[in-house]
Design a protein around this motif. Structure first.
Motif, PDB file in Angstrom:
ATOM      1  N   ASN A  98       0.823  -1.206   0.000  1.00  0.00           N
ATOM      2  CA  ASN A  98       0.000   0.000   0.000  1.00  0.00           C
ATOM      3  C   ASN A  98       0.860   1.260   0.000  1.00  0.00           C
ATOM      4  N   PHE A  99       1.983   1.208  -0.713  1.00  0.00           N
ATOM      5  CA  PHE A  99       2.909   2.333  -0.868  1.00  0.00           C
ATOM      6  C   PHE A  99       3.332   2.927   0.478  1.00  0.00           C
ATOM      7  N   SER A 100       3.618   2.028   1.419  1.00  0.00           N
ATOM      8  CA  SER A 100       4.101   2.483   2.722  1.00  0.00           C
ATOM      9  C   SER A 100       5.507   3.066   2.627  1.00  0.00           C
ATOM     10  N   GLY A 101       6.198   2.839   1.489  1.00  0.00           N
ATOM     11  CA  GLY A 101       7.524   3.414   1.309  1.00  0.00           C
ATOM     12  C   GLY A 101       7.515   4.919   1.190  1.00  0.00           C
ATOM     13  N   LEU A 102       6.343   5.520   1.034  1.00  0.00           N
ATOM     14  CA  LEU A 102       6.251   6.981   0.994  1.00  0.00           C
ATOM     15  C   LEU A 102       6.271   7.587   2.394  1.00  0.00           C
ATOM     16  N   LEU A 103       6.251   6.716   3.412  1.00  0.00           N
ATOM     17  CA  LEU A 103       6.304   7.177   4.798  1.00  0.00           C
ATOM     18  C   LEU A 103       7.726   7.037   5.323  1.00  0.00           C
ATOM     19  N   VAL A 104       8.266   8.120   5.851  1.00  0.00           N
ATOM     20  CA  VAL A 104       9.576   8.115   6.483  1.00  0.00           C
ATOM     21  C   VAL A 104       9.401   8.668   7.894  1.00  0.00           C
ATOM     22  N   GLN A 105       9.770   7.870   8.883  1.00  0.00           N
ATOM     23  CA  GLN A 105       9.599   8.261  10.286  1.00  0.00           C
ATOM     24  C   GLN A 105       8.137   8.634  10.564  1.00  0.00           C
ATOM     25  N   ARG A 106       7.236   7.785  10.110  1.00  0.00           N
ATOM     26  CA  ARG A 106       5.786   7.880  10.363  1.00  0.00           C
ATOM     27  C   ARG A 106       5.124   9.074   9.687  1.00  0.00           C
ATOM     28  N   ALA A 107       5.792   9.711   8.744  1.00  0.00           N
ATOM     29  CA  ALA A 107       5.206  10.851   8.041  1.00  0.00           C
ATOM     30  C   ALA A 107       5.543  10.744   6.562  1.00  0.00           C
ATOM     31  N   ASN A 108       4.674  11.319   5.721  1.00  0.00           N
ATOM     32  CA  ASN A 108       4.952  11.331   4.296  1.00  0.00           C
ATOM     33  C   ASN A 108       6.252  12.090   4.033  1.00  0.00           C
ATOM     34  N   VAL A 109       6.959  11.677   2.977  1.00  0.00           N
ATOM     35  CA  VAL A 109       8.270  12.253   2.690  1.00  0.00           C
ATOM     36  C   VAL A 109       8.184  13.771   2.603  1.00  0.00           C
ATOM     37  N   TRP A 110       7.183  14.281   1.879  1.00  0.00           N
ATOM     38  CA  TRP A 110       7.099  15.726   1.662  1.00  0.00           C
ATOM     39  C   TRP A 110       6.758  16.509   2.929  1.00  0.00           C
ATOM     40  N   GLU A 111       6.232  15.828   3.938  1.00  0.00           N
ATOM     41  CA  GLU A 111       5.897  16.522   5.177  1.00  0.00           C
ATOM     42  C   GLU A 111       7.133  16.901   5.988  1.00  0.00           C
ATOM     43  N   HIS A 112       8.284  16.338   5.634  1.00  0.00           N
ATOM     44  CA  HIS A 112       9.520  16.665   6.345  1.00  0.00           C
ATOM     45  C   HIS A 112      10.155  17.964   5.834  1.00  0.00           C
ATOM     46  N   PHE A 113       9.610  18.534   4.766  1.00  0.00           N
ATOM     47  CA  PHE A 113      10.188  19.743   4.179  1.00  0.00           C
ATOM     48  C   PHE A 113       9.249  20.917   4.417  1.00  0.00           C
ATOM     49  N   ARG A 114       9.785  21.984   5.000  1.00  0.00           N
ATOM     50  CA  ARG A 114       8.992  23.159   5.337  1.00  0.00           C
ATOM     51  C   ARG A 114       9.834  24.425   5.127  1.00  0.00           C
ATOM     52  N   LEU A 115       9.192  25.488   4.638  1.00  0.00           N
ATOM     53  CA  LEU A 115       9.883  26.766   4.497  1.00  0.00           C
ATOM     54  C   LEU A 115      10.275  27.346   5.855  1.00  0.00           C
ATOM     55  N   GLU A 116       9.542  26.936   6.895  1.00  0.00           N
ATOM     56  CA  GLU A 116       9.847  27.453   8.221  1.00  0.00           C
ATOM     57  C   GLU A 116      11.285  27.142   8.634  1.00  0.00           C
ATOM     58  N   HIS A 117      11.799  25.986   8.193  1.00  0.00           N
ATOM     59  CA  HIS A 117      13.171  25.629   8.544  1.00  0.00           C
ATOM     60  C   HIS A 117      14.160  26.618   7.934  1.00  0.00           C
ATOM     61  N   LEU A 118      13.861  27.108   6.740  1.00  0.00           N
ATOM     62  CA  LEU A 118      14.738  28.086   6.097  1.00  0.00           C
ATOM     63  C   LEU A 118      14.711  29.416   6.840  1.00  0.00           C
ATOM     64  N   TRP A 119      13.501  29.885   7.200  1.00  0.00           N
ATOM     65  CA  TRP A 119      13.403  31.161   7.928  1.00  0.00           C
ATOM     66  C   TRP A 119      14.091  31.063   9.282  1.00  0.00           C
ATOM     67  N   GLU A 120      13.956  29.910   9.936  1.00  0.00           N
ATOM     68  CA  GLU A 120      14.623  29.739  11.227  1.00  0.00           C
ATOM     69  C   GLU A 120      16.141  29.806  11.070  1.00  0.00           C
ATOM     70  N   GLY A 121      16.654  29.200   9.992  1.00  0.00           N
ATOM     71  CA  GLY A 121      18.086  29.235   9.751  1.00  0.00           C
ATOM     72  C   GLY A 121      18.591  30.634   9.458  1.00  0.00           C
ATOM     73  N   LEU A 122      17.815  31.389   8.671  1.00  0.00           N
ATOM     74  CA  LEU A 122      18.224  32.757   8.361  1.00  0.00           C
ATOM     75  C   LEU A 122      18.184  33.637   9.605  1.00  0.00           C
ATOM     76  N   ALA A 123      17.238  33.369  10.491  1.00  0.00           N
ATOM     77  CA  ALA A 123      17.159  34.147  11.732  1.00  0.00           C
ATOM     78  C   ALA A 123      18.261  33.770  12.713  1.00  0.00           C
ATOM     79  N   ASN A 124      18.714  32.519  12.645  1.00  0.00           N
ATOM     80  CA  ASN A 124      19.784  32.043  13.522  1.00  0.00           C
ATOM     81  C   ASN A 124      20.829  31.343  12.663  1.00  0.00           C
ATOM     82  N   PRO A 125      21.800  32.082  12.109  1.00  0.00           N
ATOM     83  CA  PRO A 125      22.772  31.504  11.165  1.00  0.00           C
ATOM     84  C   PRO A 125      23.517  30.286  11.699  1.00  0.00           C
ATOM     85  N   ARG A 126      23.623  30.160  13.005  1.00  0.00           N
ATOM     86  CA  ARG A 126      24.331  28.990  13.561  1.00  0.00           C
ATOM     87  C   ARG A 126      23.629  27.687  13.196  1.00  0.00           C
TER      88      ARG A 126
END
Length: 708
Positions: free
Chosen positions: A230-258
């Motif tokens: 049932n295409f369970s390979g699309l789940l990584v760490q109990r979430a769909n692959v695309w759910e691990h990618f968010r623009l918020e991570h980029l904004w957080e990095g720009l706000a805290n360069p470390r």
């Protein structure tokens, strides 16, 4: 440097074999549970598969575990099923990656750059060295497909005959590499972008058709497996692959360069455990070694005006261009995702080596009179830094331990099978009961040796409590109870208590009440379940209570359970003290200040709890020797070391590792440098814990019981 590819391969393999033979046993534990399961796959191939090969997969989204298991099976046949033979599989993969990179750089850059790259690959940072002998079939081993992709891509782009061979092989590599590990998808994206940039007519060429056909063939194992699941390979760490990618991570990095991905990458070049001064220094030195020549070449290009004019398009593909695009794709993808652990950075190392090697060669071209000096500085820096940073990881206490240590564990099989085959609701009780009956009890257990039967039986006994529903009827529990392999009932009931606490975190009274039904069935096993509850409680409880508040209102427990309760309190206090400052000396001072406040009758179990906590925190940290426990006040050492021994006993009974007793690597790491008096206390504590399961492992299990 007049060294051929064969010489570099010999250097690489010899250095890694020496590393394996002399490695401190404590450093074996990072991913050893997962590695041992790959060894189990290999052992099943050697002794004869009981299930279809794909049923042994370690996860649904990648097939790397199966590939590494298949490679390890060949080494098991040659050298026996040892940990050393298991780790030869990733070593072979990394050696192939070196070959493909060397061929590509030699042809499309220069012999000098290829030699420098090979030196950096052989004398790599410790974290890269460790993963080069880590049998996982994931991010680190995926570099071989990246190396082969670069080799075939440049072969195809330079092929004027427009042969279908190279695009077909490239597509096959891309498809198989993506099935092997999703991390390879970043190389695939960079490759497609690079191909399109240098061949704008890509869609009108038949190359793309051959590439697509090859990709479908290479990716077909993933398609086949997921059509059945049932295409369970699309789940990584109990979430769909695309759910691990968010623009918020980029904004957080720009706000805290470390926290930007490139900064984190260079901050963990040598070690991902950078709180230690030595390791912080190693990371800094490697960052200077790698970034220094790259920045120097960048400045030289700006000063001499040799950079291409703005808007100019390269007339031919270059390795430097592909490397820049690959690192940009990699950095952006990591920054946008929540995959920020060190192992996700491993595929970027070869591209970094390429840029460093190219930079040193460019410096030699720019300063022809100093060529010999630049080469000498390069070789001396790489070799000295490589040897210096690896030396603390080695030990002469038990050289060659991996040569005789068992390299697989059947105790892991039930858990991995459940994880990859269970329905979406992971607590599916009916599924656990079914798979325990078949294939584990009926098909796999009878064919195993006595030692392997014990391992699998223990794994089954620890899995079955996942199927227990504490509000069910007595006959339902009895049905599960009858599936426990003979000799492992104590493990089962202890784990029932552990699982009860897992389901009621921070709610000790509820967990105790949930196992009350056992009191009327088997009082001794009810007691053992309560011991499991008190053993698990401090590992999950919140750390919001101070040691003072823990002892101000003790729970009402029977005298038989009082030692276990106060041991749990000591564990919680140890968490509060050690996890705040990560300082053993501060824990020592706080123990001395706190102990007089306790009633003498509970001081010993309290100290045992602190000792258990220190074992869990320090056994994976070879930088803090167990002998440092002897610096505690003499009156408290015996209790602390007994707790250390009790934790060692729990590790012995319930860990995924197949080694037991004083000959195991765990015992070696846990008792290194201790005096005979301290060893006696550890043995005493271990004996106390072993007494709970006395006789459980004394003989091979009887034939499995039949389910009703």
């Amino acid at each position: 440097m007049r060294v051929s590819l064969g010489g570099f391969l010999l250097l690489f393999v010899a250095s890694r074999l020496l590393y394996l033979v002399l490695l401190n046993p404590s450093y074996l534990f990072t991913y050893l549970g997962e590695e041992l399961y790959r060894g189990t796959i290999a052992q099943e191939l050697v002794t004869g598969l009981t299930m279809p090969f794909t049923e042994y997969r370690a996860d649904n989204y990648a097939g790397g575990s199966l590939v590494i298991g298949a490679l390890a099976a060949g080494f098991f046949r040659l050298f026996g099923p040892t940990l050393f033979a298991l780790k030869l599989a990733p070593l072979l993969v990394f050696a192939l990656a070196l070959v493909f990179w060397y061929w590509t750089i030699q042809r499309y850059a220069s012999e000098r750059v290829a030699g420098y790259f090979a030196m950096l690959f052989c004398f790599s940072p410790p974290v890269f060295t460790a993963y080069s002998v880590t049998a996982m079939g994931f991010h680190s081993e995926s570099i071989v497909f990246s190396a082969l992709t670069v080799f075939l891509l440049f072969k195809m782009l330079s092929d004027e005959m427009d042969s279908p061979t190279f695009p077909a092989l490239l597509g096959l590599t891309a498809g198989f590499g993506l099935w092997f590990c999703y991390t390879y998808g970043l190389t695939l994206m960079a490759m497609l972008g690079f191909w399109f940039w240098h061949d704008r007519g890509i869609l009108r060429r038949r190359r793309v058709l051959w590439f697509a056909l090859g990709f479908v063939v290479g990716f077909s194992p993933w398609i086949s497996m997921n059509l059945q699941n049932n295409f369970s390979g699309l789940l990584v760490q109990r979430a769909n692959v695309w759910e691990h990618f968010r623009l918020e991570h980029l904004w957080e990095g720009l706000a805290n360069p470390r926290t930007l991905a490139p900064v984190e990458f260079f901050a963990t070049l040598a070690s991902d455990d950078a709180w230690d001064v030595y390791r912080r220094s190693a990371n800094l030195l490697y960052a200077l070694l790698y970034l220094g020549p790259i920045l120097t070449v960048g400045v030289l290009r700006l000063k001499t005006g040799r950079s291409a004019p703005a808007g100019a398009r390269p007339t031919r593909p270059t390795l430097e261009g592909f490397g820049i695009l690959s690192l940009l794709v990699f950095a952006l993808a990591v920054q946008l995702s929540d995959f920020r652990i060190t192992r996700y950075y491993l595929p970027a190392y070869p591209f970094l080596f390429l840029f460093v090697a190219h930079s040193f060669a460019r410096c030699q071209e720019t300063f022809p009179l100093a060529q010999r000096k630049i080469q000498t500085v390069f070789l001396a820096s790489v070799v000295v830094l490589g040897l210096g940073t690896h030396a603390p990881l080695l030990s002469l206490d038990r050289p060659g331990l991996a040569l005789s240590t068992k390299g697989y564990s059947y105790g892991l099989l039930p858990w991995y099978y459940w994880d990859t085959h269970a329905p979406v609701a992971q607590g599916d009780r009916k599924f656990i009961v079914e798979v325990v009956q078949r294939p584990f009890l009926s098909d796999i257990l009878p064919k195993l040796s006595a030692d392997d039967q014990r391992e699998l039986s223990r794994g089954i006994a620890l899995l079955l409590p996942e199927a227990v529903q504490f509000n069910e009827q007595a006959e339902d529990f009895a049905r599960i109870e009858r599936l426990v392999p003979p000799g492992f009932e104590t493990h089962f009931y202890y784990q029932v208590g552990v699982m009860t606490m897992v389901r009621h975190p921070n709610e000790l009274p509820k967990a105790v009440a949930a196992v009350e039904f056992l009191r009327h069935r088997t009082p001794a096993m009810h007691h053992l379940a309560l011991v499991g509850i008190y053993q698990q409680w401090p590992q999950q409880a919140g750390q919001d209570r101070t040691p003072d508040s823990l002892i101000s209102a003790p729970a009402a427990v029977t005298p038989a359970l009082a030692p276990h309760y106060w041991r749990a309190i000591g564990y919680l206090a140890g968490r509060y003290w050690y996890d705040t400052d990560w300082s053993l000396s501060l824990v020592n001072a706080r123990v001395q200040a706190f102990m007089p406040r306790l009633d003498p009758s509970v001081q010993r179990p309290f100290l045992q709890g602190v000792g258990e906590l220190l074992f869990i925190r320090l056994i994976y940290n070879p930088w803090i020797a167990p002998a440092k426990l002897e610096r505690f006040l003499h009156a408290y050492q015996e209790g602390l070391l007994e707790g250390w021994g009790m934790a060692l006993g729990e590790f012995d009974h319930f860990s995924d590792f197949p080694w037991h007793g004083q000959g195991s690597p765990v015992w070696s790491a846990a008792t290194k440098g201790l005096s005979e008096r301290s060893l006696a206390s550890i043995r005493q504590g271990k004996a106390q814990f072993d007494a709970l399961f006395e006789g459980a492992d004394s003989s091979a299990p009887e034939p499995p019981r039949q389910a009703p």
